[in-house]
Design a protein around this motif. Structure first.
Motif, PDB file in Angstrom:
ATOM      1  N   GLY A  23      35.621  40.677  50.828  1.00  0.00           N
ATOM      2  CA  GLY A  23      36.826  40.686  50.010  1.00  0.00           C
ATOM      3  C   GLY A  23      36.648  40.225  48.579  1.00  0.00           C
ATOM      4  N   ARG A  24      35.438  40.329  48.032  1.00  0.00           N
ATOM      5  CA  ARG A  24      35.201  39.890  46.656  1.00  0.00           C
ATOM      6  C   ARG A  24      35.516  40.973  45.638  1.00  0.00           C
ATOM      7  N   PHE A  31      42.645  53.879  41.550  1.00  0.00           N
ATOM      8  CA  PHE A  31      44.061  53.848  41.192  1.00  0.00           C
ATOM      9  C   PHE A  31      44.831  52.684  41.796  1.00  0.00           C
ATOM     10  N   SER A  32      44.182  51.796  42.549  1.00  0.00           N
ATOM     11  CA  SER A  32      44.909  50.663  43.112  1.00  0.00           C
ATOM     12  C   SER A  32      43.942  49.510  43.382  1.00  0.00           C
ATOM     13  N   ASP A  33      44.497  48.358  43.700  1.00  0.00           N
ATOM     14  CA  ASP A  33      43.686  47.198  44.068  1.00  0.00           C
ATOM     15  C   ASP A  33      43.958  46.870  45.529  1.00  0.00           C
ATOM     16  N   PRO A  34      43.093  47.303  46.440  1.00  0.00           N
ATOM     17  CA  PRO A  34      43.306  47.022  47.860  1.00  0.00           C
ATOM     18  C   PRO A  34      43.335  45.535  48.190  1.00  0.00           C
ATOM     19  N   LEU A  35      42.786  44.699  47.311  1.00  0.00           N
ATOM     20  CA  LEU A  35      42.756  43.258  47.556  1.00  0.00           C
ATOM     21  C   LEU A  35      44.028  42.562  47.085  1.00  0.00           C
ATOM     22  N   ARG A  36      44.880  43.284  46.379  1.00  0.00           N
ATOM     23  CA  ARG A  36      46.173  42.771  45.904  1.00  0.00           C
ATOM     24  C   ARG A  36      46.043  41.423  45.195  1.00  0.00           C
ATOM     25  N   ARG A  37      45.100  41.368  44.248  1.00  0.00           N
ATOM     26  CA  ARG A  37      44.888  40.139  43.485  1.00  0.00           C
ATOM     27  C   ARG A  37      46.008  39.942  42.476  1.00  0.00           C
ATOM     28  N   PRO A  38      46.294  38.685  42.130  1.00  0.00           N
ATOM     29  CA  PRO A  38      47.334  38.439  41.139  1.00  0.00           C
ATOM     30  C   PRO A  38      46.895  38.958  39.779  1.00  0.00           C
ATOM     31  N   GLY A  39      47.857  39.246  38.940  1.00  0.00           N
ATOM     32  CA  GLY A  39      47.557  39.746  37.611  1.00  0.00           C
ATOM     33  C   GLY A  39      48.062  41.162  37.465  1.00  0.00           C
ATOM     34  N   TRP A  40      47.750  41.759  36.353  1.00  0.00           N
ATOM     35  CA  TRP A  40      48.211  43.110  36.105  1.00  0.00           C
ATOM     36  C   TRP A  40      47.250  43.800  35.173  1.00  0.00           C
ATOM     37  N   LEU A  41      47.374  45.077  35.109  1.00  0.00           N
ATOM     38  CA  LEU A  41      46.584  45.862  34.174  1.00  0.00           C
ATOM     39  C   LEU A  41      47.502  46.337  33.070  1.00  0.00           C
ATOM     40  N   GLY A  42      46.949  46.593  31.902  1.00  0.00           N
ATOM     41  CA  GLY A  42      47.745  47.082  30.787  1.00  0.00           C
ATOM     42  C   GLY A  42      48.446  48.376  31.164  1.00  0.00           C
ATOM     43  N   ASP A  43      49.751  48.418  31.037  1.00  0.00           N
ATOM     44  CA  ASP A  43      50.518  49.614  31.363  1.00  0.00           C
ATOM     45  C   ASP A  43      50.855  50.327  30.062  1.00  0.00           C
ATOM     46  N   ARG A  44      50.179  51.416  29.822  1.00  0.00           N
ATOM     47  CA  ARG A  44      50.431  52.207  28.627  1.00  0.00           C
ATOM     48  C   ARG A  44      51.044  53.540  29.030  1.00  0.00           C
TER      49      ARG A  44
END
Length: 122
Positions: A23-24, A31-44
């Protein structure tokens, strides 16, 4: 395209859905983060799905907005046992580079900083 560069670029497509068993890191099909880590990506808007690969010979650059995290792409190409044999990574401070023999793949991800949860939040 050099043979080393061909191996690195093939490594990207072969690992499109790869995920570390511990799970590292995870690629999430870009197109997604299967690990559902906190944070966000720039939404343009629609630009968040932009991906561009440019180069020739031994020098290649991959730029993208959105997922996956650049650290995950780097790990998928270099981590044991899934990585491309002989590939090494370097964090330059502004981007990551993955090298294999004489080839270099520069990874430029457009990502906003990770949002930290405030202490004491419910």
């Amino acid at each position: 395209m050099s043979e080393d560069a061909e191996r690195l670029l093939a490594g990207l497509t072969c690992r499109i859905a790869a995920q570390d068993a511990e799970g590292r890191w995870a690629m999430g099909n870009w197109f997604s983060d299967p690990l559902r880590r906190p944070g966000w990506l720039g939404d343009r808007g629609e630009d968040r799905y932009e991906k561009q690969l440019q180069g020739s010979g031994d020098q290649w650059v991959l730029r993208w907005n959105g997922f996956p995290y650049v650290e995950d792409v780097t790990a998928s190409l270099t981590a044991s046992p899934i990585g491309v044999s002989g590939a090494i990574a370097r964090d330059t401070g502004t981007h990551f580079e993955v090298r294999l023999g004489s080839a270099t793949l520069r990874l430029n991800a457009q990502r906003a900083p990770v949002q930290q949860e405030s202490e004491g939040a419910s």
